[in-house]
Design a protein around this motif. Structure first.
Motif, PDB file in Angstrom:
ATOM      1  N   SER A  13       0.820  -1.107   0.132  1.00 41.79           N
ATOM      2  CA  SER A  13      -0.089   0.065   0.071  1.00 41.79           C
ATOM      3  C   SER A  13       0.841   1.271   0.237  1.00 41.79           C
ATOM      4  CB  SER A  13      -0.825  -0.045   1.309  1.00 41.79           C
ATOM      5  OG  SER A  13      -1.824   0.886   1.044  1.00 41.79           O
ATOM      6  N   GLY A  14       0.635   2.138  -0.926  1.00 44.68           N
ATOM      7  CA  GLY A  14       1.341   3.515  -1.069  1.00 44.68           C
ATOM      8  C   GLY A  14       2.536   3.345  -1.989  1.00 44.68           C
ATOM      9  N   GLY A  16       2.025   3.151  -5.083  1.00 44.23           N
ATOM     10  CA  GLY A  16       1.785   3.778  -6.262  1.00 44.23           C
ATOM     11  C   GLY A  16       0.817   3.132  -6.961  1.00 44.23           C
ATOM     12  N   LYS A  17       0.491   2.122  -7.045  1.00 46.72           N
ATOM     13  CA  LYS A  17      -0.232   1.328  -8.075  1.00 46.72           C
ATOM     14  C   LYS A  17      -1.459   2.163  -8.828  1.00 46.72           C
ATOM     15  CE  LYS A  17      -1.664  -1.836  -4.744  1.00 46.72           C
ATOM     16  NZ  LYS A  17      -0.637  -1.094  -3.810  1.00 46.72           N
ATOM     17  N   THR A  19      -1.597   5.194  -8.955  1.00 47.24           N
ATOM     18  CA  THR A  19      -1.266   6.545  -9.418  1.00 47.24           C
ATOM     19  C   THR A  19      -0.374   6.037 -10.885  1.00 47.24           C
ATOM     20  OG1 THR A  19      -0.543   7.557  -7.502  1.00 47.24           O
ATOM     21  CG2 THR A  19       0.734   8.251  -9.477  1.00 47.24           C
ATOM     22  N   ARG A 134      -1.634  11.241   1.764  1.00 47.52           N
ATOM     23  CA  ARG A 134      -2.803  10.962   0.868  1.00 47.52           C
ATOM     24  C   ARG A 134      -4.173  11.207   1.403  1.00 47.52           C
ATOM     25  NH1 ARG A 134      -3.372   4.650  -1.666  1.00 47.52           N
ATOM     26  NH2 ARG A 134      -3.955   4.397   0.565  1.00 47.52           N
ATOM     27  N   ARG A 145      -1.698  -1.095   7.224  1.00 47.80           N
ATOM     28  CA  ARG A 145      -1.457  -1.466   5.793  1.00 47.80           C
ATOM     29  C   ARG A 145       0.290  -1.327   5.522  1.00 47.80           C
ATOM     30  NH1 ARG A 145      -4.616   0.382   1.159  1.00 47.80           N
ATOM     31  NH2 ARG A 145      -6.862   0.146   1.550  1.00 47.80           N
ATOM     32  N   ASN A 164       9.036   2.758  -8.216  1.00 49.89           N
ATOM     33  CA  ASN A 164       8.292   3.951  -8.233  1.00 49.89           C
ATOM     34  C   ASN A 164       8.777   4.853  -7.108  1.00 49.89           C
ATOM     35  OD1 ASN A 164       6.378   6.049  -8.801  1.00 49.89           O
ATOM     36  ND2 ASN A 164       5.052   5.221  -7.337  1.00 49.89           N
ATOM     37  N   SER A 166      10.782   7.526  -7.724  1.00 47.41           N
ATOM     38  CA  SER A 166      11.329   8.963  -8.333  1.00 47.41           C
ATOM     39  C   SER A 166       9.902   9.667  -8.452  1.00 47.41           C
ATOM     40  CB  SER A 166      11.844   8.788  -9.731  1.00 47.41           C
ATOM     41  OG  SER A 166      12.075  10.042 -10.117  1.00 47.41           O
TER      42      SER A 166
HETATM   43  N1  LIG Z   1       6.374   8.551  -7.277  1.00 47.33           N
HETATM   44  C1  LIG Z   1       5.673   9.287  -6.395  1.00 47.33           C
HETATM   45  N2  LIG Z   1       5.946  10.056  -5.969  1.00 47.33           N
HETATM   46  C2  LIG Z   1       5.343  10.914  -4.953  1.00 47.33           C
HETATM   47  N3  LIG Z   1       4.052  10.627  -4.541  1.00 47.33           N
HETATM   48  C3  LIG Z   1       3.508   9.616  -5.155  1.00 47.33           C
HETATM   49  C4  LIG Z   1       4.136   8.551  -6.181  1.00 47.33           C
HETATM   50  N4  LIG Z   1       3.429   7.594  -6.651  1.00 47.33           N
HETATM   51  C5  LIG Z   1       2.532   7.893  -5.688  1.00 47.33           C
HETATM   52  N5  LIG Z   1       2.505   8.763  -4.973  1.00 47.33           N
HETATM   53  C6  LIG Z   1       1.407   9.272  -4.125  1.00 47.33           C
HETATM   54  O1  LIG Z   1       1.465   8.386  -2.927  1.00 47.33           O
HETATM   55  C7  LIG Z   1       0.107   7.924  -2.610  1.00 47.33           C
HETATM   56  C8  LIG Z   1      -0.194   6.370  -2.780  1.00 47.33           C
HETATM   57  O2  LIG Z   1      -0.204   6.290  -4.060  1.00 47.33           O
HETATM   58  P1  LIG Z   1      -1.326   5.246  -4.684  1.00 47.33           P
HETATM   59  O3  LIG Z   1      -2.309   5.306  -4.022  1.00 47.33           O
HETATM   60  O4  LIG Z   1      -1.036   4.969  -5.997  1.00 47.33           O
HETATM   61  O5  LIG Z   1      -0.512   4.026  -4.016  1.00 47.33           O
HETATM   62  P2  LIG Z   1      -1.275   2.438  -3.971  1.00 47.33           P
HETATM   63  O6  LIG Z   1       0.033   1.455  -4.350  1.00 47.33           O
HETATM   64  O7  LIG Z   1      -2.196   2.294  -5.088  1.00 47.33           O
HETATM   65  O8  LIG Z   1      -1.775   2.350  -2.659  1.00 47.33           O
HETATM   66  P3  LIG Z   1      -2.896   1.547  -2.319  1.00 47.33           P
HETATM   67  O9  LIG Z   1      -2.655  -0.013  -2.106  1.00 47.33           O
HETATM   68  O10 LIG Z   1      -2.978   1.754  -0.813  1.00 47.33           O
HETATM   69  O11 LIG Z   1      -4.129   1.790  -2.931  1.00 47.33           O
HETATM   70  C9  LIG Z   1      -0.857   8.849  -3.247  1.00 47.33           C
HETATM   71  O12 LIG Z   1      -0.945  10.001  -2.634  1.00 47.33           O
HETATM   72  C10 LIG Z   1       0.078   9.259  -4.465  1.00 47.33           C
HETATM   73  O13 LIG Z   1      -0.408  10.555  -4.918  1.00 47.33           O
END
Ligand SMILES: Nc1ncnc2c1ncn2[C@@H]1O[C@H](COP(=O)(O)OP(=O)(O)OP(=O)(O)O)[C@@H](O)[C@H]1O
Ligand SMILES: O=P(O)(O)OC[C@H]1O[C@H](OP(=O)(O)O)[C@H](O)[C@@H]1O
Length: 684
Positions: A13-14, A16-17, A19, A134, A145, A164, A166
């Motif tokens: 989690s986090g 960035g999937k 994104t 977030r 998480r 992810n 950068s």
């Molecule tokens: N490369 C990045 N740089 C900075 N912030 C990022 C980056 N990628 C994602 N984020 C931010 O980090 C947070 C988590 O990203 P995201 O929701 O895409 O993760 P996730 O893997 O889908 O998490 P989850 O599994 O909890 O849904 C969001 O606020 C997103 O905008």
């Protein structure tokens, strides 16, 4: 119609999937080649994040019961489902990208063997920061998480990792590139062509999948499927040799990939070695530190360099390694070999820089040391250019092709072993390096210090004696060179945490009487049995090293006391019994006797033996059949310094076939290797 691929996007989690998926959807959804699954989640639609289909628990359960999901799971107090209609897209040849869970990869892989897992990664501290920013979950839920763990991916899963770490834009670019790269798939074919160490992938010039010429050149390609991959250089076949939708591999690399013909394999370019700057710095004559060597050696082992660049690096390294670099290389090489843990304060080992015929010190030394009670797991090489290696001589008495478990068992039983190193502490790095250094005749003594001590470290040794024979025909030409090398061995050993004693020894003439496996083993048994025929120079050299090793025992400590202990172990027969224990534990063999066909080479004139050319005599032994014919070899009857008369025997050639014997006799007639000087009276 080639079915589409399911990309199962997972990651903590986090990571960035969402994104990256949003970014990829914007880039690819209109191509018609990719579809993005809309998940069904028991989370309110306005929770933010992905645009999922929101349902309550009862509806989710009903949908699951009705078979609406290709795969579903529970996490973070929620239920997630990927609609089964994705299969229709796949059947149409459309690739599907779905946000998934690490916990159900195995279940999904069982249903879709060509599943591609795309793991999004980011450093743990970044995850925490992003989830807090977030603001979608409470602090407790975020903690839960971040603490969530899932089983490792199953064997055979094709996993593509996307960092992810950068900016979001870079993350999205990497993600899209990874998806696109995975779609370059070709059908695997096997070429009935052997290529030895080289791995060759042949692309058809008329390929329907790639522009074959784009892949020609020094770079390499990776072919992967079902969690297996190989790296190969590229050749191009004219139309008709390889099918337009295929890639063909030469025999050895096809077997190494281990997938059946017809398997769809992903073709990607081998990443450019990140260490190229360091490699070129060395080629220009610079010095590298440990981190630079680790990167260069890592890229070499990973096959990221063409042989030409590896050869350039090895030539440069062979020509110039300062002491710090030798230590750095030794530490890096040690990382590439698993270390055997013996759990003992003293694990003795010995190495000789070799090149001196006979000198079968190990086969007497190991029994003495093990009879005393110290562990000595000795591994030795077979002859490369000499008439016998220690492994060849030992193999006249016992099995030597031991694996690591055999070595542990034998040392557990007999405190020592004398095994062939071919099945042990041999790393991929050695294969890669030897394939280039051997044909080029490279292996500087400084380079070998790193190689030797890293192997000793891998073998679990704690204390090592090193024999540095020097002489005009030895690898080490002078006492000064041997002394300098001895200091380097001891300094690098200290840097590796080993106690090393490196000892220059006389390398001007053969040691012992026998040259060849059975004849050298005979010398060994004579010394161990205190036979009056036992060669005194071999016995003296053994005691010289045994006293150093036994002096490491705190109960002895003093080298003179240790030497007396070694002499007792010889005289009492305890060392001889120790060799028997080692032979039995390794697997006894019917002892190989010296060849029954003999030819005696006599002095053509009286005088004093001024010199014995070990290479010439070893060469005669090899013509007689050694080391493959273990019974073949030379039995020396005169030593340097002996006064001999015309017709006195210099040595006896042993062979097991008349043609071998005659060939060796002819060589000896041309040059016996012996230089007979004037007798003292005659020169007075
Ligand atoms: N490369 C990045 N740089 C900075 N912030 C990022 C980056 N990628 C994602 N984020 C931010 O980090 C947070 C988590 O990203 P995201 O929701 O895409 O993760 P996730 O893997 O889908 O998490 P989850 O599994 O909890 O849904 C969001 O606020 C997103 O905008
Ligand atoms: O930890 P694992 O099992 O990989 O993932 C568990 C769940 O966490 C994420 O859900 P969300 O998008 O954060 O709600 C993933 O998408 C998955 O559904």
């Amino acid at each position: 119609m080639t079915p589409g691929l399911l990309f199962f996007v997972v990651g903590p989690s986090g990571s960035g999937k969402d994104t990256l998926l949003d970014g990829a959807r914007a880039a690819l959804a209109n191509t018609g080649r990719f579809a993005f699954a809309r998940r069904v989640i028991t989370r309110p639609a306005d929770a933010g994040g992905e645009a999922h289909e929101a349902v309550d628990d009862a509806t989710f359960a009903a949908m699951k019961g009705a078979g609406a999901f290709l795969i579903d799971w529970a996490a973070h107090g929620l239920r997630y489902g990927v609609p089964v209609r994705c299969l229709d897209d796949l059947a149409r040849g459309v690739h599907v990208v779905a946000n998934g869970s690490r916990a159900v990869v195995g279940e999904l892989l069982a249903r879709l063997p060509d599943l591609v897992v795309v793991e999004i990664t980011a450093p743990p501290d970044v995850l925490a920061r992003r989830l807090a920013a977030r603001g979608r979950e409470s602090v407790d839920v975020i903690r839960a998480r971040l603490d969530r763990t899932t089983p490792p991916f199953p064997e055979g899963a094709a996993v593509v990792r996307v960092a992810n770490n950068s900016t979001p834009a870079v993350g999205i670019e990497r993600f899209v590139a990874a998806l696109e790269a995975q779609t370059v798939r070709l059908r695997l074919e096997r070429l009935p062509i052997a290529a030895g160490q080289r791995a060759i992938a042949v692309l058809p010039r008329d390929s329907a999948v790639v522009r074959a010429d784009d892949y020609l050149g020094p770079g390499r390609i990776d072919l992967a499927a079902r969690g297996r991959s190989i790296r190969a250089e590229v050749a191009i076949a004219e139309p008709g040799v390889v099918a337009p939708d295929a890639v063909a591999l030469t025999r050895e690399v096809f077997d190494r990939l281990g997938l059946p013909e017809g398997t769809p394999v992903v073709l990607t370019r081998t990443p450019t070695p990140a260490s190229r700057t360091a490699l070129r710095k060395k080629i220009r004559g610079g010095s590298l530190d440990e981190a630079e060597y680790a990167r260069v050696v890592g890229d070499i082992v990973e096959g990221r360099y063409p042989d030409s660049e590896v050869a350039g690096f090895l030539v440069a390294a062979d020509r110039g390694l300062d002491d710090d670099e030798v230590l750095a290389l030794a530490k890096v090489r040690a990382r590439f070999a698993a270390r055997i843990a013996w759990g003992e304060p003293i694990v003795a080992d010995k190495h000789s820089m070799g090149g001196i015929p006979g000198s079968r010190v190990t086969m007497v030394l190991v029994p003495i040391v093990s009879a005393h009670g110290l562990a000595i797991p000795k591994t030795s090489s077979r002859a490369i250019t000499s008439a016998a290696g220690t492994a060849d001589a030992m193999e006249t008495l016992a099995r030597v092709d031991l694996d690591v478990e055999d070595v542990r068992r034998v040392v557990g039983t007999a405190r020592g072993c004398i095994a062939w190193n071919g099945r042990l502490n041999h790393s991929t790095l050695d294969d890669v390096m030897n394939a280039i250094t051997r044909p080029l005749g490279l292996e500087s003594t400084r380079w070998s210090v790193a190689s030797i001590l890293s192997k000793k470290l891998a073998a679990g040794a704690t204390h090592v004696v090193v024999d540095l024979p020097y002489g005009p025909r030895a690898r080490i030409k002078s006492l000064v060179e041997a002394t300098t090398l001895a200091r380097l061995f001891e300094r690098v050993g200290e840097g590796l945490g080993l106690s090393v004693e490196a000892v220059p020894t006389d390398g001007t003439a053969p040691i012992g009487r026998g040259i060849g496996p059975a004849l050298e083993a005979r010398d060994v048994i004579w010394v161990l049995e205190s036979n009056p025929e036992a060669p005194g120079d071999l016995r003296d050299k053994v005691l010289h090293f045994a006293s150093r090793i036994l002096a490491w025992d705190p109960a002895l400590r003093d080298r003179d006391v240790a030497r007396r202990r070694a002499e007792e172990l010889l005289a009492s027969g305890a060392a001889r019994e120790a060799l028997d224990r080692i032979i039995q534990a390794q697997g006894a063999r019917e002892p190989v006797r010296p060849g029954r066909l003999t030819h005696t080479v006599v002095a053509s004139r009286p005088g004093v033996v001024a010199d014995i050319d070990g290479f010439a005599v070893a060469g005669i032994a090899r013509v007689a059949g050694a080391p493959l014919d273990k019974s073949a070899g030379i039995d020396l009857r005169a030593r340097v310094g002996d006064t001999i008369g015309r017709g006195d025997p210099l040595f006896v050639i042993h062979a097991s076939s008349a043609p071998d014997l005659e060939a060796a006799a002819r060589i000896a007639a041309d040059f016996s290797g012996f230089t007979i000087g004037e007798t003292r009276e005659a020169s007075a």
